[in-house]
Design a protein around this motif. Structure first.
Motif, mmCIF file in Angstrom:
data_model
loop_
_atom_site.group_PDB
_atom_site.id
_atom_site.type_symbol
_atom_site.label_atom_id
_atom_site.label_comp_id
_atom_site.label_asym_id
_atom_site.label_seq_id
_atom_site.Cartn_x
_atom_site.Cartn_y
_atom_site.Cartn_z
ATOM 1 N N UNK A 209 0.823 -1.202 0.000
ATOM 2 C CA UNK A 209 0.000 0.000 0.000
ATOM 3 C C UNK A 209 0.860 1.256 0.000
ATOM 4 N N UNK A 210 0.490 2.214 -0.844
ATOM 5 C CA UNK A 210 1.211 3.488 -0.938
ATOM 6 C C UNK A 210 0.400 4.418 -1.830
ATOM 7 N N UNK A 211 0.846 5.633 -1.928
ATOM 8 C CA UNK A 211 0.194 6.613 -2.801
ATOM 9 C C UNK A 211 0.761 6.471 -4.211
ATOM 10 N N UNK A 212 0.354 5.423 -4.897
ATOM 11 C CA UNK A 212 0.942 5.074 -6.179
ATOM 12 C C UNK A 212 0.472 6.008 -7.299
ATOM 13 N N UNK A 213 1.369 6.281 -8.222
ATOM 14 C CA UNK A 213 1.028 7.008 -9.444
ATOM 15 C C UNK A 213 1.722 6.308 -10.608
#
Length: 260
Positions: A209-213
């Motif tokens: 989980x992470x703030x993926x782009x």
């Protein structure tokens, strides 16, 4: 004496495994996901090897890209002698020699400003290293393409391979069309389809989980980034035409939702 030399040569040769599809994917993934590497070049005036850390990105076909300043010793080195090598592959827990890494043998080529190539590699580099936008356009900075000649892959203990450039690069039939598609597609996905990007990273790649782009796209897959994290999602098949990208991304999102 001749028999001893021949036996030694045969022994050394046997250490190298036959290059297969798995080795090619590992090699490409090490290059595509590298955030930095160790660049080795010959120092002008002394002929000593000069090794330094550089931030790394890739062009559409997988060619490594670096951004350097004329104030750096390695810039004068590769301008005087373009032959260089780049080591990528980050160690993890335990013995650092047990983790995969690859040495790329290259010829450095400075990319001219005000060209389509410069605009393309600048965009791709900054998508991986956004903070570099603060200095990327300074007059003493230049992008270099490290044109691949061959590579030595160490996949861990007892897993050595010798690769040629065809093992490492993705054929790009129409660079202009792919570059134009990538610019719009990456922006569109990051603005309107964050949920799909999250599924790509966390379900299909299992990158956590992470703030993926979405960072970059190419005929073989896409690069995802979240701070210092980088993940690679490979397409099932290489895309011959950028027009196939939309249906591929939709299919991947559907696959991830069904797995979630």
């Amino acid at each position: 004496m001749k028999d001893i030399q021949e036996n030694q040569a045969a022994k050394e040769k046997s250490v190298i495994r036959e290059t297969d599809g798995q080795a090619r994917i590992l090699a490409k993934e090490l290059v595509r996901t590298a955030r930095f590497g160790a660049l080795a070049a010959i120092e002008p005036g002394t002929s000593y090897p000069l090794a330094s850390r550089v931030a790394v990105a890739t062009d559409l076909d997988g060619t490594p890209i670096i951004l350097t300043s004329t104030l750096s010793g390695h810039t004068s080195a590769i301008l005087a002698n373009p032959a260089c090598s780049l080591l990528v592959g980050e160690p993890g827990k335990g013995d650092p020699l047990a983790h995969p890494r690859i040495s790329l043998f290259c010829k450095a080529r400075r990319i001219e400003r005000e060209t389509e190539e410069h605009a393309r590699v600048r965009r791709r580099y900054l998508s991986r290293h956004p903070k570099a936008e603060l200095y990327a356009d300074f007059g003493d900075f230049s992008f270099f393409a490290l044109t691949l000649e061959r590579a030595s892959l160490n996949g861990g203990f007892g897993k050595a391979f010798e690769l040629v450039r065809e093992d490492l690069l993705a054929p790009v039939s129409d660079v202009h069309a792919w570059a134009a598609m990538e610019t719009g597609a990456v922006g569109h996905m990051n603005e309107d389809h964050v949920d799909a990007i999250k599924l790509y990273a966390e379900v299909l790649v299992k990158a956590g989980e992470a703030n993926w782009r979405m960072a970059c796209l190419d005929p073989e897959g896409l690069d995802l980034a979240a701070g210092d994290k980088v993940a690679r999602l490979w397409f099932k098949e290489q895309l011959a035409d950028p027009g196939l990208l939309r249906e591929t991304l939709v299919a991947l999102a559907l696959q991830a939702r069904n797995q979630d």
